[in-house]
Design a protein around this motif. Sequence first.
Motif, PDB file in Angstrom:
ATOM      1  N   ARG A  82       6.319  -2.327   6.134  1.00  0.00           N
ATOM      2  CA  ARG A  82       4.873  -2.005   6.111  1.00  0.00           C
ATOM      3  C   ARG A  82       4.840  -0.482   6.141  1.00  0.00           C
ATOM      4  O   ARG A  82       5.652   0.419   6.251  1.00  0.00           O
ATOM      5  N   ALA A  83       3.655  -0.065   5.406  1.00  0.00           N
ATOM      6  CA  ALA A  83       3.259   1.652   5.545  1.00  0.00           C
ATOM      7  C   ALA A  83       2.226   1.519   6.798  1.00  0.00           C
ATOM      8  O   ALA A  83       1.309   1.143   6.893  1.00  0.00           O
ATOM      9  N   TYR A  84       3.101   2.526   7.484  1.00  0.00           N
ATOM     10  CA  TYR A  84       2.447   2.615   8.813  1.00  0.00           C
ATOM     11  C   TYR A  84       1.784   4.059   8.977  1.00  0.00           C
ATOM     12  O   TYR A  84       0.609   4.468   8.828  1.00  0.00           O
ATOM     13  N   HIS A  85       2.906   5.225   8.979  1.00  0.00           N
ATOM     14  CA  HIS A  85       2.468   6.545   9.110  1.00  0.00           C
ATOM     15  C   HIS A  85       1.998   7.288   7.574  1.00  0.00           C
ATOM     16  O   HIS A  85       1.430   8.242   7.738  1.00  0.00           O
ATOM     17  N   HIS A  86       2.597   6.588   6.599  1.00  0.00           N
ATOM     18  CA  HIS A  86       2.399   6.907   5.206  1.00  0.00           C
ATOM     19  C   HIS A  86       2.055   5.867   4.478  1.00  0.00           C
ATOM     20  O   HIS A  86       2.487   4.668   4.434  1.00  0.00           O
ATOM     21  N   ALA A  87       0.759   6.138   3.698  1.00  0.00           N
ATOM     22  CA  ALA A  87       0.265   5.012   2.704  1.00  0.00           C
ATOM     23  C   ALA A  87       1.185   5.118   1.542  1.00  0.00           C
ATOM     24  O   ALA A  87       1.566   5.676   0.858  1.00  0.00           O
ATOM     25  N   ASP A  88       1.020   3.857   0.881  1.00  0.00           N
ATOM     26  CA  ASP A  88       1.544   3.523  -0.389  1.00  0.00           C
ATOM     27  C   ASP A  88       3.173   3.879  -0.656  1.00  0.00           C
ATOM     28  O   ASP A  88       3.645   4.494  -1.681  1.00  0.00           O
ATOM     29  N   VAL A  89       3.876   3.806   0.384  1.00  0.00           N
ATOM     30  CA  VAL A  89       5.258   3.991   0.290  1.00  0.00           C
ATOM     31  C   VAL A  89       5.886   2.812  -0.645  1.00  0.00           C
ATOM     32  O   VAL A  89       5.490   1.780  -0.769  1.00  0.00           O
ATOM     33  N   GLN A  90       6.822   3.384  -1.548  1.00  0.00           N
ATOM     34  CA  GLN A  90       7.312   2.491  -2.426  1.00  0.00           C
ATOM     35  C   GLN A  90       8.835   2.248  -2.412  1.00  0.00           C
ATOM     36  O   GLN A  90       9.742   2.442  -3.349  1.00  0.00           O
ATOM     37  N   GLY A  91       9.135   1.440  -1.370  1.00  0.00           N
ATOM     38  CA  GLY A  91      10.709   1.153  -1.242  1.00  0.00           C
ATOM     39  C   GLY A  91      10.801  -0.370  -2.124  1.00  0.00           C
ATOM     40  O   GLY A  91      10.041  -0.730  -2.617  1.00  0.00           O
ATOM     41  N   THR A  92      12.087  -0.457  -2.056  1.00  0.00           N
ATOM     42  CA  THR A  92      12.568  -1.661  -2.979  1.00  0.00           C
ATOM     43  C   THR A  92      13.493  -2.530  -2.149  1.00  0.00           C
ATOM     44  O   THR A  92      14.285  -2.057  -1.542  1.00  0.00           O
ATOM     45  N   ILE A  93      13.303  -3.755  -2.339  1.00  0.00           N
ATOM     46  CA  ILE A  93      13.960  -4.962  -1.744  1.00  0.00           C
ATOM     47  C   ILE A  93      14.705  -5.885  -2.741  1.00  0.00           C
ATOM     48  O   ILE A  93      13.798  -6.440  -3.476  1.00  0.00           O
ATOM     49  N   ALA A  94      15.702  -6.066  -2.758  1.00  0.00           N
ATOM     50  CA  ALA A  94      16.413  -7.234  -3.698  1.00  0.00           C
ATOM     51  C   ALA A  94      17.204  -8.071  -2.846  1.00  0.00           C
ATOM     52  O   ALA A  94      18.039  -7.657  -2.095  1.00  0.00           O
ATOM     53  N   ILE A  95      16.735  -9.232  -3.107  1.00  0.00           N
ATOM     54  CA  ILE A  95      17.539 -10.442  -2.373  1.00  0.00           C
ATOM     55  C   ILE A  95      18.480 -11.006  -3.573  1.00  0.00           C
ATOM     56  O   ILE A  95      17.780 -11.752  -4.401  1.00  0.00           O
ATOM     57  N   GLY A  96      19.732 -10.958  -3.200  1.00  0.00           N
ATOM     58  CA  GLY A  96      20.465 -11.496  -4.475  1.00  0.00           C
ATOM     59  C   GLY A  96      20.764 -10.444  -5.585  1.00  0.00           C
ATOM     60  O   GLY A  96      20.389  -9.543  -5.565  1.00  0.00           O
ATOM     61  N   SER A 148       5.320  -1.632  -2.426  1.00  0.00           N
ATOM     62  CA  SER A 148       6.718  -1.962  -2.434  1.00  0.00           C
ATOM     63  C   SER A 148       7.048  -2.879  -3.615  1.00  0.00           C
ATOM     64  O   SER A 148       6.378  -3.612  -4.156  1.00  0.00           O
ATOM     65  N   THR A 149       8.449  -2.784  -4.167  1.00  0.00           N
ATOM     66  CA  THR A 149       9.067  -3.790  -5.034  1.00  0.00           C
ATOM     67  C   THR A 149       9.748  -4.824  -4.329  1.00  0.00           C
ATOM     68  O   THR A 149      10.578  -4.286  -3.779  1.00  0.00           O
ATOM     69  N   PHE A 150       9.712  -5.810  -4.642  1.00  0.00           N
ATOM     70  CA  PHE A 150      10.418  -7.124  -3.980  1.00  0.00           C
ATOM     71  C   PHE A 150      10.817  -7.828  -5.140  1.00  0.00           C
ATOM     72  O   PHE A 150      10.275  -8.508  -6.031  1.00  0.00           O
ATOM     73  N   ASN A 151      12.278  -8.112  -5.224  1.00  0.00           N
ATOM     74  CA  ASN A 151      12.939  -8.994  -6.415  1.00  0.00           C
ATOM     75  C   ASN A 151      13.720  -9.973  -5.725  1.00  0.00           C
ATOM     76  O   ASN A 151      14.553  -9.695  -4.757  1.00  0.00           O
ATOM     77  N   PHE A 152      13.485 -10.907  -5.940  1.00  0.00           N
ATOM     78  CA  PHE A 152      14.102 -12.495  -5.249  1.00  0.00           C
ATOM     79  C   PHE A 152      14.922 -13.278  -6.235  1.00  0.00           C
ATOM     80  O   PHE A 152      14.220 -13.867  -7.078  1.00  0.00           O
ATOM     81  N   TYR A 153      16.212 -13.080  -6.197  1.00  0.00           N
ATOM     82  CA  TYR A 153      17.193 -13.694  -7.226  1.00  0.00           C
ATOM     83  C   TYR A 153      18.064 -14.802  -6.651  1.00  0.00           C
ATOM     84  O   TYR A 153      18.377 -15.780  -7.608  1.00  0.00           O
ATOM     85  N   ASP A 154      18.399 -14.795  -5.359  1.00  0.00           N
ATOM     86  CA  ASP A 154      19.186 -15.619  -4.708  1.00  0.00           C
ATOM     87  C   ASP A 154      18.856 -15.997  -3.277  1.00  0.00           C
ATOM     88  O   ASP A 154      18.193 -15.380  -2.861  1.00  0.00           O
ATOM     89  N   GLY A 155      19.142 -17.171  -3.072  1.00  0.00           N
ATOM     90  CA  GLY A 155      19.183 -17.409  -1.672  1.00  0.00           C
ATOM     91  C   GLY A 155      17.877 -18.453  -1.131  1.00  0.00           C
ATOM     92  O   GLY A 155      17.450 -19.155  -1.907  1.00  0.00           O
ATOM     93  N   ILE A 156      17.708 -18.139   0.449  1.00  0.00           N
ATOM     94  CA  ILE A 156      16.636 -18.960   0.840  1.00  0.00           C
ATOM     95  C   ILE A 156      16.022 -18.231   1.546  1.00  0.00           C
ATOM     96  O   ILE A 156      16.114 -17.330   2.423  1.00  0.00           O
ATOM     97  N   LEU A 157      14.555 -18.345   1.517  1.00  0.00           N
ATOM     98  CA  LEU A 157      13.734 -17.720   2.555  1.00  0.00           C
ATOM     99  C   LEU A 157      12.714 -18.679   3.286  1.00  0.00           C
ATOM    100  O   LEU A 157      12.253 -19.552   2.762  1.00  0.00           O
TER     101      LEU A 157
END
Length: 332
Positions: free
Chosen positions: A274-288, A315-324
């Motif tokens: 989440r963005a809490y102290h800073h708006a529009d943070v652009q982190g990246t998460i890649a699963i797989g 944020s950018t979220f990329n889901f390539y492999d696995g189970i959620l």
Amino acid sequence: NYKEATATIDVTVARSNYSVNGVHYVTLKDAVNAIATEGTVIVEKDNTDNTAFEITAGKDVVIDLHGKTITVDSVISGPFIDNNGTLEMKDSVGNGEISLTTESGTGTAGCIIQNKTNGSLTINGGTYNVISEATYPSVIRNQGEFIMNDGTINAEREGSYWLAGVFMGDGSFEMNGGKISAVGKTSGSGYGVISDGHKKCTISINGGEIISSYMAIRLSVASTELPTNTSELNISGNTNISGGTYGINLQDFEGVTTITGGTISGGTYGIYTRAYHHADVQGTIAIGSKDGNVSRTTPEITGGSYGVQITNEASTFNFYDGILKGKTSGIE
């Protein structure tokens, strides 16, 4: 007149607590200071040692717990070991440990090893316990290079929420095996591995286990006055990461998280960002991995409510492999 006789005198030589090349010392500080450039300290017997010390730059030290226990119960003004050199912790026998207990203090008071910016720390065995009511207790505070191949890091606390197994500033942490546990006795207490927030660090979890009563891993920012967190988090192998509420918590995070293996779980969230102290943070998460081969089994990310919940839309979220998996939703 006299009669010749013989007698046996029983002389017991008291051995000191530590040895370096067969020479014995009372405190670990004295033993380490006896090493000019490189050497090994062997812990010879269980003992209480409240003498904090520094390993200076340029010194290469191995401390072999050798199956013995060092108890530290009155260090309240800083870490027990302040490392500016190269330090390896190991246990050639098994069941060796350093146990630190404090009832007060701040900052590094509840800390066994502080690895400074130019320090190199490797843990190849042993157990490291902190049971502390200091303001910010942690077992290891790292600003340099830290590698954990084996052993156990354990933090416990009765009081307020802040408690960490490994506290990261700048620097790198590579975990290939062993276990990190942080258990707080109050609600919202306990971090397995936590980043300072306004620092940039690299964390690579390739094996082992991280268990916490609250957040297993947290990369965050503590206030609006601090810049966003731009650390790097990589998780692979057969790692097991489990938090009482969050498996991984990413707050105001603009770094990169890559998860290609392991099991991550949280009582409510597997991964939460989440963005809490800073708006529009652009982190990246890649699963797989985007390699053309899709795995339907690993990594596995599970939450009591959500496997993954992303509340900052930038944020950018990329889901390539696995189970959620989550009782409410695998991802939201």
